[in-house]
Design a protein around this motif. Sequence first.
Motif, PDB file in Angstrom:
ATOM      1  N   ALA A   1     -36.359   5.924   6.858  1.00 48.08           N
ATOM      2  CA  ALA A   1     -35.282   4.948   6.976  1.00 48.08           C
ATOM      3  C   ALA A   1     -34.003   5.581   7.505  1.00 48.08           C
ATOM      4  O   ALA A   1     -33.216   4.936   8.178  1.00 48.08           O
ATOM      5  CB  ALA A   1     -35.021   4.292   5.626  1.00 48.08           C
TER       6      ALA A   1
ATOM      7  N   GLN B   1     -31.750  -0.604  -1.583  1.00 45.41           N
ATOM      8  CA  GLN B   1     -32.712  -1.603  -1.134  1.00 45.41           C
ATOM      9  C   GLN B   1     -33.783  -1.781  -2.201  1.00 45.41           C
ATOM     10  O   GLN B   1     -34.257  -0.831  -2.804  1.00 45.41           O
ATOM     11  CB  GLN B   1     -33.380  -1.139   0.160  1.00 45.41           C
ATOM     12  N   ASN B   2     -34.196  -3.020  -2.322  1.00 41.82           N
ATOM     13  CA  ASN B   2     -35.160  -3.315  -3.367  1.00 41.82           C
ATOM     14  C   ASN B   2     -36.512  -2.656  -3.140  1.00 41.82           C
ATOM     15  O   ASN B   2     -37.267  -2.463  -4.077  1.00 41.82           O
ATOM     16  CB  ASN B   2     -35.347  -4.824  -3.496  1.00 41.82           C
ATOM     17  N   PHE B   3     -36.826  -2.341  -1.876  1.00 39.02           N
ATOM     18  CA  PHE B   3     -38.172  -1.809  -1.696  1.00 39.02           C
ATOM     19  C   PHE B   3     -38.344  -0.435  -2.330  1.00 39.02           C
ATOM     20  O   PHE B   3     -39.454  -0.030  -2.664  1.00 39.02           O
ATOM     21  CB  PHE B   3     -38.618  -1.832  -0.214  1.00 39.02           C
TER      22      PHE B   3
ATOM     23  N   VAL C   1     -36.866   0.259  -5.262  1.00 33.83           N
ATOM     24  CA  VAL C   1     -37.108  -0.112  -6.663  1.00 33.83           C
ATOM     25  C   VAL C   1     -38.540  -0.585  -6.822  1.00 33.83           C
ATOM     26  O   VAL C   1     -39.255  -0.189  -7.755  1.00 33.83           O
ATOM     27  CB  VAL C   1     -36.123  -1.220  -7.095  1.00 33.83           C
ATOM     28  N   ALA C   2     -38.960  -1.396  -5.848  1.00 39.38           N
ATOM     29  CA  ALA C   2     -40.324  -1.916  -5.909  1.00 39.38           C
ATOM     30  C   ALA C   2     -41.322  -0.762  -5.893  1.00 39.38           C
ATOM     31  O   ALA C   2     -42.303  -0.769  -6.645  1.00 39.38           O
ATOM     32  CB  ALA C   2     -40.580  -2.859  -4.733  1.00 39.38           C
ATOM     33  N   ALA C   3     -41.065   0.234  -5.051  1.00 40.46           N
ATOM     34  CA  ALA C   3     -41.975   1.373  -4.980  1.00 40.46           C
ATOM     35  C   ALA C   3     -42.014   2.103  -6.314  1.00 40.46           C
ATOM     36  O   ALA C   3     -43.069   2.526  -6.779  1.00 40.46           O
ATOM     37  CB  ALA C   3     -41.537   2.313  -3.863  1.00 40.46           C
ATOM     38  N   LYS C   4     -40.845   2.219  -6.952  1.00 41.99           N
ATOM     39  CA  LYS C   4     -40.805   2.867  -8.262  1.00 41.99           C
ATOM     40  C   LYS C   4     -41.649   2.083  -9.257  1.00 41.99           C
ATOM     41  O   LYS C   4     -42.428   2.654 -10.014  1.00 41.99           O
ATOM     42  CB  LYS C   4     -39.363   2.925  -8.775  1.00 41.99           C
ATOM     43  N   VAL C   5     -41.452   0.785  -9.225  1.00 39.95           N
ATOM     44  CA  VAL C   5     -42.179  -0.059 -10.161  1.00 39.95           C
ATOM     45  C   VAL C   5     -43.678   0.009  -9.884  1.00 39.95           C
ATOM     46  O   VAL C   5     -44.499  -0.055 -10.789  1.00 39.95           O
ATOM     47  CB  VAL C   5     -41.651  -1.509 -10.077  1.00 39.95           C
ATOM     48  N   CYS C   6     -44.003   0.194  -8.596  1.00 41.09           N
ATOM     49  CA  CYS C   6     -45.411   0.322  -8.233  1.00 41.09           C
ATOM     50  C   CYS C   6     -45.997   1.648  -8.707  1.00 41.09           C
ATOM     51  O   CYS C   6     -47.176   1.907  -8.495  1.00 41.09           O
ATOM     52  CB  CYS C   6     -45.576   0.293  -6.723  1.00 41.09           C
ATOM     53  N   GLY C   7     -45.150   2.510  -9.225  1.00 39.75           N
ATOM     54  CA  GLY C   7     -45.656   3.790  -9.697  1.00 39.75           C
ATOM     55  C   GLY C   7     -45.735   4.842  -8.606  1.00 39.75           C
ATOM     56  O   GLY C   7     -46.420   5.847  -8.768  1.00 39.75           O
ATOM     57  N   THR C   8     -45.028   4.655  -7.494  1.00 44.01           N
ATOM     58  CA  THR C   8     -45.063   5.658  -6.431  1.00 44.01           C
ATOM     59  C   THR C   8     -44.257   6.886  -6.866  1.00 44.01           C
ATOM     60  O   THR C   8     -43.129   6.741  -7.334  1.00 44.01           O
ATOM     61  CB  THR C   8     -44.457   5.088  -5.135  1.00 44.01           C
ATOM     62  N   PRO C   9     -44.838   8.089  -6.735  1.00 47.07           N
ATOM     63  CA  PRO C   9     -44.106   9.301  -7.132  1.00 47.07           C
ATOM     64  C   PRO C   9     -42.851   9.507  -6.285  1.00 47.07           C
ATOM     65  O   PRO C   9     -42.805   9.080  -5.134  1.00 47.07           O
ATOM     66  CB  PRO C   9     -45.108  10.430  -6.868  1.00 47.07           C
TER      67      PRO C   9
ATOM     68  N   LYS D   1     -41.886   8.787   2.332  1.00 46.21           N
ATOM     69  CA  LYS D   1     -42.438   7.608   2.991  1.00 46.21           C
ATOM     70  C   LYS D   1     -41.383   6.527   3.210  1.00 46.21           C
ATOM     71  O   LYS D   1     -41.417   5.819   4.205  1.00 46.21           O
ATOM     72  CB  LYS D   1     -43.567   7.041   2.124  1.00 46.21           C
ATOM     73  N   HIS D   2     -40.476   6.407   2.286  1.00 43.94           N
ATOM     74  CA  HIS D   2     -39.514   5.315   2.406  1.00 43.94           C
ATOM     75  C   HIS D   2     -38.138   5.781   2.855  1.00 43.94           C
ATOM     76  O   HIS D   2     -37.531   5.173   3.714  1.00 43.94           O
ATOM     77  CB  HIS D   2     -39.384   4.575   1.066  1.00 43.94           C
TER      78      HIS D   2
END
Lengths: 264, 543, 283, 325, 312
Positions: C193, C169-171, C173-181, C188-189
Motif C-alpha cells: 500500500a 483502514q479497516n482492511f 483491522v479485518a486482517a487482524k480479526v481474520c487471524g493474519t500474523p 501483504k497489506h
Amino acid sequence: MSILVLKNIKKTYLLRNSVFEKRKSIEAVKNISLTLEHGVCLGIVGESGSGKSTLGKIILGLEKPDQGEVCFLGKNLHNLNSKELKELRQNLQVVFQDCYSAVNPRLTIGEIIAEPIRNYKRLSSVEEENQVQQLLKKVGLSPEDVHKYPSQFSGGQLQRINIARAIALKPKLIILDEAVSALDALVQIQILNLLAQLKEEFQLSYLFISHDIQAVNYIADCLVVMHQGEVVESLDDMEQLEQLEHPVSKKLLSSILPPFPKLF
Amino acid sequence: MFIKQSKILRNFLVLLVILASFITGCSNKATEQDNASVKDQSKVVTFSMTGDIGDLNPHTYFPNEFFSQAMVYESLVYYGKGGEIQPWLAESWDISKDGKEYVFHLRKDVEFSDDSKFNAAIVKKNFDTILDNRKQHEWVELINQIKNTEALDEYTFKLTLNNSYYPTLQELTYIRPLRFVGEAAFPDSQDTFKDGLKSQIGTGPWVLSEYKKNEFAVFTRNEKYWGTKPKVDKVVVKVITDGESRVLAFEKNELDFIFGNGVISQDSFQFLKDSGKYETKLSEPTATRTLLFNTNKEATKDHKVRLALNYAFNKQAVIDNIFYGMEKKADTLFPPVLEYTKIDINPYDYDVARAEQLLDEAGWKKVEGKPFREKDGKELQLEFLFNSTDNIQKSIAEFVQGDYRKLGIDIKLTSQETNTFWTTAFQGNYDILFTSTWAVPFDPHSYLASITTDSENGGPDYTALLGLPEKKEIDEKIKKVLLTTDEKERKMLYTDILSTLHDRAVYLPISYQSNVAVYHKNISGLDFLPQEAEVPLTTIDVE
Amino acid sequence: MKLKIKMRRMLLKHKLMIISSIIILGMIGLALFASFLAPNDPNFVDIAQKLQGPSSQFPLGTDHLGRCILSRLIFGTQTSLGTAILVMGLMMFISIPLGIFAGFIGGKVDYLFMRICDTLMAFPSFLLSLALVGILGPGLFNLILAMVLVQWVYYARVIRGMVLGVKEQNFIVAAKVCGTPKFIIIMKHILPAIISQVVVLVFMDIGGVILAISSLSFLGLGIQPPEAEWGMMINDSKPFFRNYPSLMLYPGIMIFIVVIAFNLFGEALKDALDIKRVGGGVE
Amino acid sequence: MRQQPILTVNNLNISVSTPLAVAQPVREVSFTLQSGKVLGIVGESGSGKTLTCLSILSLLPENAKVELGNINFRNQNLLECSEEEIRQVRGKEIAIIMQNPMIAFNPVRTIESHFIETIRTHLPITKRQAKIMAVEYLEKMDLPNPRTVLKQYPFQLSGGMLQRVMIAITMSLNPSIIIADEPTTALDATNQLQVLQQLDKLKKEYNTGILLVSHDLRVVAQLADEVAVMYGGYIVEQAPVLELYNHPKHPYTRVLFESRFGLTRKKIQNDSPSSTSSINKENKCPYLDRCEDADHTCTNYNLEFVEFQKDHLVRCVKVLESIGD
Amino acid sequence: MSWFIVKRLASLVPILLGISIITFILLHLIPGDPAVAYLRLSNIPPTDVAVAELRLKLGLDNPLHIQYFEWLGKVIQLDLGMSYVSKNTVWDEILLHLIPTIQLTMTALFFIVVISLPIGVISAIYKGKWIDQFSRIIAYVSVSMPTFWFGFLVIFFLSVKLDLFPVLGRGTLAHLILPSLTLAFGYIGTYIRLLRASMLENLNEPFVVYAKARGLRQRQIISRHVLKKSILPVVTGLGMSFGNMLGGAVIVETIFAWPGMGQLFVSSILNQDYPMIQGCVLFMSVIFVICNLLVDVTYSFLDPRIRLEGGK
C-alpha cells in the motif's frame, strides 16, 4: 451456554498532546455488562459517541478494557496467549460500516475472501478457490467475480464480499459495526435480508451495532440502548419497542419520520 | 484589483513594509559615511585583504596582518631599498666595537596618536614587554640575543646583546614584534602578548577610525604624523576572502587597487592586464615559492623519492601556463640576488625518466592495472597541504596532482585556511607542504634561523627536516653563521648550508614570486616598498 | 472539447514523463559507460592545453589544468548520480523498516521514535550535515554518512505517516480479526500500500539529494579532487567564469538537467499513480 | 387555479467528463416550481439530483456541463445569463441550502462575516445594519444568543445550528426560490424535524418556492406538494405527493416505497441485484437491470415521459402498456 | 490562546534538550582525542603531560553525562567556549555575524512572499492557462537550479554584464538584493506550487460553492474565502523553510562574501574550529526551533480552529 458475556467493561481514553499537557480523559465505556445467547442477534443502538463502537472493538479484542472481562465461549478474551487467541478468533468475525476501506484494493476478491481460510487451513489452490466460490454464491455474488478487484464493485456488493469473508471460517459470532448504515435504503434491505438468511443457515449470533433504530428493529431479536458509554435501557422482546421509556430511547424513536406524507 | 479588497493581502503588505523598513534600518552605516566623505571632497582609497586586520597589536602574530601593523606602528630603523638601513624613529645610532652594544638616538618630534610622547622610556617598556615573552619570539634571533635594555636619557635608548649579532639592525626593521605602542595601550597586566592592547595607539601615519570585524576597517590619516603625511585622507580596507570576488569588486570600482601576492590568481591578473583598462605592475622577485618535503614521513624520508619529485616537476610548464611567464624559474631556495645566496649548484632539471628510475630504485614500483605505484602493497600516496586563501597555490597544487599522477604518484590535496594551515604545517601532518620563503628583510638569515627553532612562530621547516640525518649539523651551522663576525666565514657557511639543503632535495623551489599591483587609472604613487608585506599607502594618491 | 484538453494534458504529462525518463536513463547510461564514452582521461592534466576552446580532441574544450571538460562531465555523472543514488538507497534501507516498525507497532516504541525524529528534525538538515562533514572531515564517505545520518528521519517519519494512514483502514483491522500474523500483514497489506508512494517520494526527492551533494562539494566538503564532480567543477571554474563562462555553464547545466528530470519524473509518476487509482474506480 | 410557475426546467441534459469517459448523469429533466409550493426530488445517490440543483444557478463543477435544455426563471433563461447576471440571482432570488453545513461554511471565518458579506453583496446597507438584520433573522430561526452565534466560527456550532444559520442567511434576502439539497442528511435524526419545520414556516410565511432534494422519501413526504423520483439521471415518475404515495406506478418507485421498513418487522423480499453503475450510457431504461417487471419490450423502445393520468407522469413502457390494457 | 502558547513553549524543552545532547555528542565525534585536537589548534605540542593536564582541565576524564551537564550549565549561561581561531568567545562571534544573516534571510523571506504569492494565486485562478504553465516552468526551474550556480549567473548577468547591482559584500540596500534574491529563488517555486495546490484544493471545497451560491463576487470569494484559508499551509511552510534557509545562507554568503553566520560556519568548518562549529549548530538550531514556535503561534492566531480549540 451464553456465547458472549461482558462483565463490568470499562474503557477510558487518555488524550494528550505532549508530556506537559494536563491529561484529559474520555470515558468511552462505563461499566457495561451484557450477555449474548447462541443464535441471537443483539442490537446495540445509540447516537454517535455513545461508546458502542468502542465496545465493539473491545469485544473483538482490538482494544483492551481497563476493567472487566470479555468472556467469549467461556474464555476471557483479553487473558489469552497469542495461540489461544488465534484459535478463538476463528469464531469471532466483524463486518464494518465502511465497506470500501475494509477490503484491500490491491487484492482480488478471491484473495480477500481466502485470507482467513489461509490463516487457519492448509488447502490446495483448487480447494481454496472452490470454497471462495461457494462463499460468493452464498452471499449472492457470481463465482466469476473471484478475479475481479474491489474497485469493480458497488458498495452493496462489497459489503457482501465482507460478509463472505466474515463467514468463511464459519464463526459463531459476527459483530456488525454499522454494517448497513452507509448503504442506500434499498441496498440496506437486501443486506439485512442476507444477514438474516445466513444467520438461520449457519446458526450465527450477531452483535448488531447501529445508530439506526429502524435497522436494528428490522433484524435484532433483543436490543440495548447506549448513551454516553452506558446501557440506559434494554429490551428482550422487539415487539415492545414502542414501550421504551428512557428519554434517550424516546428521542431515538421520535426521530423516525413517519413514512407517510404531511406531518405539518 | 481584488488585492485592494483583500484584508489578508493588505495585512501582508503592511507586514512586508515593516519588514522592509527593518531591513533598511539594519543596513550599514558605513556606506552613508563613505558617501558623506565623498561629499566633503576628502580623498579615500579602498582596497581589500583576504582576512580581517586582526586586533592590531604589533607584539603578536595571527590574526594580525603585517600591512595593518605597519600602518599604525613604526620601528626604530627602516629597511630601505636594496637593504639599506635608514633612520626612522631613531635619528642615529652608535654600535660598540665588539658589536654588542647599540645606542639609539631617538627623534624628539614624535608623538603617539593619543598625544603622548614617544621617548626612550616607552621604547624600553615595549622592548621589555616583548622580552617577557621571549619564547614566543624565538624566531627573531635578535630577541634571543638581547641581554639588557636601558633608557639612557629621555631620547637615548641602549640595547645590550649577548653576542655580536650581525643582522641586529635588519631585524629591528621587522614589522613585528619590535614596534611601539603608546603607554595608554598597555593592558593592566602590562602583558601585551597575552592580554592584548587596550587601544591601538601607535606613531604611524594611520589611525584606525572605524572597524567592523570581518567586514572592513577604516584608517584615517594621522594629522600629527611626524614624517611625510599620506596624500589621501582615508583608507578603507575591505575583507574579501575570495580572489575572484576581489577582482569583480575591483572591476566594479568598489576597490581602487589590488595589491599583494596571491591575492588574485595569475589568470585574473593576466585578464586584468590584457583588458587594457587598468594599470598593472609587477614587483621584482621577492621570495621563493617552494615545496617542502616532510622528511619524517614514510615515503618522503627517502632521499631518492625527494630527488624523484624534484626531477618530475615541470617548472617550466608551471611558469609558462600558470604564471604566464611572469615569474622566474627558481632553482635555489633563495633568490640569487640576495646577500650570501648566490651559490653554485647543479639544478634538478625536468627529467621524467630519471624520476621514474629513482622511484623504482626506492622500491616504489609500477603495478600492472593499477594507477599508482606501490611498495610492499602500499600505494604511493602523498598528502599535499596548501593554503586555501592563496589564489595561486591551488592551481599549482592541482597541476602537481595531475602531473605526478602520470608518474604513478597519488597526491591527496588538503587545503586549509591560513590559521589551520599553519597549525597543520607546524604539526607536520603532511608529506608535501606548499610554502615560501619570507622575502627581505627576513631572507635568508631569519628564515634559516626559523629552521632551527620549533616555536610556533618559527617555521614548519624545523619539524619537516627532523628526519634528515644532517639536521643537527645544519642547525649548528645556522646558529654559527648568525653569530660569526667574520664575513668570509659567514659566506662560506651560508654556501655550505644552502648546498646541503639543495643536495638533500628537501625543498623544491618553483619560482621567485612577485607582488602584483592592479589599479585604476586615477590612482598614482603605487610603488612597491622594500618590505614585501608593506602596502604603499603613504605615497598613493587618487585623482 | 473538454475531454480533448484533458487528453492533451495527459499526453503532455506523458511526454514529460517520457522525456524525463529518457534523460534519467541517458544519465545512468553515461555513468555506467563513462569509461567508454569519455573521449579522454578525465584526470589527465596537460597544463599546456589549458582553457582551450572546443576542438576535435576536446569537444567542449579544456579546464584550467588542461583536462577534457566533456570527459569530466561524463565522469561527473558517475560521482554525482552514483552518490545520490547510494545516499537515497541507504536512507530508504534505514527508514522503510524503521518507519513501518514505528507506525505499525505504535505505543511506546512509536513515542520514542517520534521524539527522536522531533529532535533530529529540529536541526536545519543541511547545516547538520555540514557540521558532521566538518567534524568528520571532508570526503566522499563522510559526506554520505553525514547526509544519511541527518536525513533518514525525515523519510522514516513520512513512511510512518503513510503506515498510520494505511493502518487506519479497516482492511488491516479485518486482517487482524481474520487471524493474519503481523509480519504477513506488513508484507501483504502495508508494504504494497505504501510502496508506490515511497517510490514517488524517492523520485521527487533525489533531485534534492543531488543538489545537496553538489552544494557540499561546491563548498569543498564533499568529493575531493581530482575526482570529477559537477559542484566541484563549478567551484573550480570560479576564477575563470568571466572569461570562460562555459566552464561554469556546463556542469551547472548538467546538475540542472538531472535535477529537473528527476523532479519532473517524480511529479509525473505521482500524477500517473493517482490517475490509475481514479481510473480504477470509474471502470 | 394553477399559478404561473416561477421556475421552469426544460429538457435538461448534463454531461460530466472524467479523464476516461463522458457520462450523462442528468437526462431530459423537466419540472416546474411555483411560489409557495414545494417540489420534492427523490433519488438515490448518483441519480443526478444534486447536479440538477447546481445547474440551476450555474454552479456545476468544472468537469460538468449543461448539454441541452433551458432553465427559465421569471422569463429569463438562466443558462444564457452572463456571469454577473447569474450572480445577482444567486442568493437574492434563488438561494441554496447546502447538503452538509459543516463544510459549507469557511472554517476560518466567523458566522458574522458570512452573514454580513451575503447581505451586503445584495443590499446597499452598512455593516451595522447588516448585523442588525443578521441578529433578527437568527432570532427568527429560534437560535439562542444570536449575538454570540455571530461571533463564533462554524466549527464551534453543531450541524443543526449551522443548518439553521444557513436558513437564516437564506431567508434574510427573501429569495423567491430555495433549493434545499439534502438539508437533513448530515444531521442527527433529532435535528431533522426541526429543520423541516423551519422550511415549512419559510414556505408559508414568505410564499417561497422550495425545491427539496433528498434520498429519503420520508423527508420529502413531510414537506412536498409534488414529488419527482429520479433514477439514473431521468425523472422516472412525477406526481402530487398523495397521488404518488397512494398509487406509485414506476417499478422503482414501488420498490422505494416498499423499502420503508419503518417500525415494522415484516420481512421484505428484495433480492434484485443492485446496479453497478447508475450512470446511464445509452438511451435505454435506466432501471432495466434491476427491474422485476422487465422483459423484451423494455430493451427496445424510445424512453418517454408520459402523463399516466392528470399530473401523474411515468417513464416506463410496462406502465404504459398497462394503460393500454 | 495563551494556554496554547504556554503549552507550545513547554513542548520546546525536550526538543531543546535533544538538540543540546546531539550537539554535545557532535564534538565527541571528532576523530581522535579532543584534547589533542584542542592542543594542536592552540599550537601547543600535544605531549602526554599536556594532554593529561588538559583532559583534567576540560573534564574529559569524567563520565560523559557529567561532562554533558557541565557543558549544558555553561551553555545556558551563553558560554559556548572559545573559538580556536579568533580566540574570541563563540557567543561574541555569533552575535557579530547574526545581524547580516537575519537581514539576508528576512529579505529573502520578503522576496519569497512578494514573488510567489501573486504568482501562486494567479496560476490557481487561471489553472491550465498559459500563465499557469509559465508559473509551472518557473517553479520547476526554481527548485531544480543549484543555488550556487544561480548565484553566479546572477552575478555574471545582472552585476557584471548589466552593472545593475554591486557585486559583493555588505553595504547598501542594493548589496542585499542579489544575495537575498538568490537565497529566495529556490523557495519561490515551492511556494508557488504550494499556494497553487492549496488554492485549488480549497477552490473545490463546498464552502466555495456555497459562497458562489450566495452570490458573492469572484474576487471576494478568492481573497476572503479561498486565499485566507489557503495561506495557512504557506505560513507553516515558511517556518519550516526558515531552517533550510539558514542552510542555504551558508552557500549564498560564501558566494556573495556576505559576512554572516553562514560564512562563519563554513570558515569554522574549514578551520576545524570545533567549538565554533558546535556553537553555530546549536545556535542556528535554537533559532530554527524558535522560528517554528513563532510560526506555530502565528498559525494558531490565523487559524481559529487552533486558536479556539487549543491544538486538537
